[in-house]
Design a protein around this motif. Sequence first.
Motif, PDB file in Angstrom:
ATOM      1  N   ILE A  36     -29.765  73.672 -42.666  1.00  8.06           N
ATOM      2  CA  ILE A  36     -30.012  72.265 -42.357  1.00  8.06           C
ATOM      3  C   ILE A  36     -29.316  71.396 -43.396  1.00  8.06           C
ATOM      4  CG2 ILE A  36     -32.185  72.618 -41.133  1.00  8.06           C
ATOM      5  CD1 ILE A  36     -33.601  71.788 -43.802  1.00  8.06           C
ATOM      6  N   LYS A  37     -28.915  70.211 -42.959  1.00  6.66           N
ATOM      7  CA  LYS A  37     -28.297  69.227 -43.844  1.00  6.66           C
ATOM      8  C   LYS A  37     -28.886  67.874 -43.479  1.00  6.66           C
ATOM      9  CE  LYS A  37     -23.981  71.802 -43.982  1.00  6.66           C
ATOM     10  NZ  LYS A  37     -22.537  71.786 -43.760  1.00  6.66           N
ATOM     11  N   GLY A  38     -29.441  67.205 -44.489  1.00  3.44           N
ATOM     12  CA  GLY A  38     -30.038  65.912 -44.209  1.00  3.44           C
ATOM     13  C   GLY A  38     -30.815  65.379 -45.391  1.00  3.44           C
ATOM     14  N   LEU A  39     -31.737  64.463 -45.104  1.00  2.00           N
ATOM     15  CA  LEU A  39     -32.485  63.767 -46.145  1.00  2.00           C
ATOM     16  C   LEU A  39     -33.897  64.314 -46.279  1.00  2.00           C
ATOM     17  CD1 LEU A  39     -31.390  60.101 -45.362  1.00  2.00           C
ATOM     18  CD2 LEU A  39     -30.375  61.732 -46.972  1.00  2.00           C
ATOM     19  N   TYR A  40     -34.278  64.605 -47.512  1.00  2.00           N
ATOM     20  CA  TYR A  40     -35.605  65.112 -47.827  1.00  2.00           C
ATOM     21  C   TYR A  40     -36.345  64.074 -48.648  1.00  2.00           C
ATOM     22  CZ  TYR A  40     -39.180  67.976 -50.148  1.00  2.00           C
ATOM     23  OH  TYR A  40     -40.356  68.478 -50.642  1.00  2.00           O
ATOM     24  N   SER A  41     -37.597  63.805 -48.279  1.00  2.00           N
ATOM     25  CA  SER A  41     -38.458  62.887 -49.031  1.00  2.00           C
ATOM     26  C   SER A  41     -39.736  63.618 -49.392  1.00  2.00           C
ATOM     27  CB  SER A  41     -38.806  61.656 -48.197  1.00  2.00           C
ATOM     28  OG  SER A  41     -37.649  60.923 -47.911  1.00  2.00           O
ATOM     29  N   TYR A  42     -40.201  63.376 -50.620  1.00  2.00           N
ATOM     30  CA  TYR A  42     -41.376  64.075 -51.119  1.00  2.00           C
ATOM     31  C   TYR A  42     -42.303  63.086 -51.805  1.00  2.00           C
ATOM     32  CZ  TYR A  42     -44.188  67.215 -53.990  1.00  2.00           C
ATOM     33  OH  TYR A  42     -45.232  67.870 -54.588  1.00  2.00           O
ATOM     34  N   GLY A  43     -43.588  63.259 -51.576  1.00  2.00           N
ATOM     35  CA  GLY A  43     -44.591  62.427 -52.226  1.00  2.00           C
ATOM     36  C   GLY A  43     -45.951  63.079 -52.092  1.00  2.00           C
ATOM     37  N   PRO A  44     -46.989  62.376 -52.551  1.00  2.00           N
ATOM     38  CA  PRO A  44     -48.331  62.956 -52.548  1.00  2.00           C
ATOM     39  C   PRO A  44     -48.843  63.355 -51.158  1.00  2.00           C
ATOM     40  CG  PRO A  44     -48.288  60.946 -53.846  1.00  2.00           C
ATOM     41  CD  PRO A  44     -46.952  61.064 -53.173  1.00  2.00           C
ATOM     42  N   GLU A  45     -48.432  62.639 -50.130  1.00  2.00           N
ATOM     43  CA  GLU A  45     -48.980  62.909 -48.805  1.00  2.00           C
ATOM     44  C   GLU A  45     -47.952  63.421 -47.802  1.00  2.00           C
ATOM     45  OE1 GLU A  45     -51.001  59.406 -47.561  1.00  2.00           O
ATOM     46  OE2 GLU A  45     -52.261  59.355 -49.341  1.00  2.00           O
ATOM     47  N   ILE A  46     -46.697  63.190 -48.034  1.00  2.00           N
ATOM     48  CA  ILE A  46     -45.669  63.535 -47.047  1.00  2.00           C
ATOM     49  C   ILE A  46     -44.557  64.353 -47.687  1.00  2.00           C
ATOM     50  CG2 ILE A  46     -43.961  62.625 -45.429  1.00  2.00           C
ATOM     51  CD1 ILE A  46     -46.652  61.863 -44.472  1.00  2.00           C
ATOM     52  N   LYS A  47     -44.148  65.395 -46.982  1.00  2.00           N
ATOM     53  CA  LYS A  47     -42.962  66.188 -47.328  1.00  2.00           C
ATOM     54  C   LYS A  47     -42.151  66.233 -46.039  1.00  2.00           C
ATOM     55  CE  LYS A  47     -45.986  69.134 -49.908  1.00  2.00           C
ATOM     56  NZ  LYS A  47     -46.552  70.448 -49.988  1.00  2.00           N
ATOM     57  N   SER A  48     -41.116  65.413 -45.950  1.00  2.00           N
ATOM     58  CA  SER A  48     -40.402  65.327 -44.683  1.00  2.00           C
ATOM     59  C   SER A  48     -38.902  65.527 -44.845  1.00  2.00           C
ATOM     60  CB  SER A  48     -40.664  63.971 -44.017  1.00  2.00           C
ATOM     61  OG  SER A  48     -40.054  62.934 -44.747  1.00  2.00           O
ATOM     62  N   TYR A  84     -30.348  64.111 -50.607  1.00  2.00           N
ATOM     63  CA  TYR A  84     -29.608  64.909 -49.639  1.00  2.00           C
ATOM     64  C   TYR A  84     -29.796  66.385 -49.986  1.00  2.00           C
ATOM     65  CZ  TYR A  84     -25.739  66.958 -47.041  1.00  2.00           C
ATOM     66  OH  TYR A  84     -24.982  67.734 -46.195  1.00  2.00           O
ATOM     67  N   ILE A  85     -30.139  67.187 -48.963  1.00  2.00           N
ATOM     68  CA  ILE A  85     -30.290  68.616 -49.190  1.00  2.00           C
ATOM     69  C   ILE A  85     -29.527  69.416 -48.144  1.00  2.00           C
ATOM     70  CG2 ILE A  85     -32.572  68.384 -50.244  1.00  2.00           C
ATOM     71  CD1 ILE A  85     -33.718  69.681 -47.633  1.00  2.00           C
ATOM     72  N   GLU A  86     -29.180  70.602 -48.535  1.00  2.00           N
ATOM     73  CA  GLU A  86     -28.695  71.630 -47.624  1.00  2.00           C
ATOM     74  C   GLU A  86     -29.556  72.844 -47.934  1.00  2.00           C
ATOM     75  OE1 GLU A  86     -24.466  72.153 -48.086  1.00  2.00           O
ATOM     76  OE2 GLU A  86     -24.082  70.042 -47.644  1.00  2.00           O
ATOM     77  N   ALA A  87     -30.167  73.416 -46.899  1.00  2.00           N
ATOM     78  CA  ALA A  87     -31.098  74.520 -47.125  1.00  2.00           C
ATOM     79  C   ALA A  87     -31.104  75.473 -45.942  1.00  2.00           C
ATOM     80  CB  ALA A  87     -32.503  73.976 -47.356  1.00  2.00           C
ATOM     81  N   GLU A  88     -31.508  76.692 -46.227  1.00  2.00           N
ATOM     82  CA  GLU A  88     -31.702  77.697 -45.192  1.00  2.00           C
ATOM     83  C   GLU A  88     -33.165  77.628 -44.786  1.00  2.00           C
ATOM     84  OE1 GLU A  88     -31.666  82.278 -45.781  1.00  2.00           O
ATOM     85  OE2 GLU A  88     -29.574  81.598 -45.706  1.00  2.00           O
ATOM     86  N   CYS A  89     -33.433  77.615 -43.475  1.00  2.00           N
ATOM     87  CA  CYS A  89     -34.812  77.480 -43.030  1.00  2.00           C
ATOM     88  C   CYS A  89     -34.984  78.044 -41.622  1.00  2.00           C
ATOM     89  CB  CYS A  89     -35.233  76.019 -43.060  1.00  2.00           C
ATOM     90  SG  CYS A  89     -34.449  75.055 -41.766  1.00  2.00           S
ATOM     91  N   HIS A  90     -36.231  78.041 -41.174  1.00  2.00           N
ATOM     92  CA  HIS A  90     -36.538  78.313 -39.776  1.00  2.00           C
ATOM     93  C   HIS A  90     -37.673  77.369 -39.366  1.00  2.00           C
ATOM     94  CE1 HIS A  90     -39.266  81.086 -41.951  1.00  2.00           C
ATOM     95  NE2 HIS A  90     -40.106  80.832 -40.983  1.00  2.00           N
ATOM     96  N   ALA A  91     -37.730  77.060 -38.082  1.00  2.00           N
ATOM     97  CA  ALA A  91     -38.718  76.110 -37.580  1.00  2.00           C
ATOM     98  C   ALA A  91     -39.914  76.842 -36.984  1.00  2.00           C
ATOM     99  CB  ALA A  91     -38.089  75.217 -36.519  1.00  2.00           C
TER     100      ALA A  91
END
Length: 126
Positions: A36-48, A84-91
């Motif tokens: 995946i390539k895109g935008l990651y946001s992190y905080g106390p309640e949301i990891k998106s 911006y992140i690039e990561a290996e993942c599965h849904a």
Amino acid sequence: MNSLKHTFLLLFVLSIAFTACNHTGTETQKSKTRIIKGLYSYGPEIKSFTDCEEGREYWVADSSKTLELGYSKFNFEKPYEPVYIEAECHAIKSDSLVVSADFDSTLVVTKLIKITREIPDGPCNQ
């Protein structure tokens, strides 16, 4: 004696079938792994994560234990600053009993490839 042979034959066939089913499941999991390539946001309640190409937003589970660590090293003053992140993942399907229920799917990150504050030109930078 004849029924004993049939019982052993049946057990043998069932064990082969069970082994074949388990082997196929492992390969299916590997084939669903993607980059995946895109935008990651992190905080106390949301990891998106927002996929810049599709515009879809996902909940993120960090099984690699490196995504949140990499994000925290930027020392943002406020939470939820996108990187911006690039990561290996599965849904997987999101759990309907927790905050992730607001998202259709959860991306389980298995390997962090790249994380940067600099958002590249293109669909992510609009």
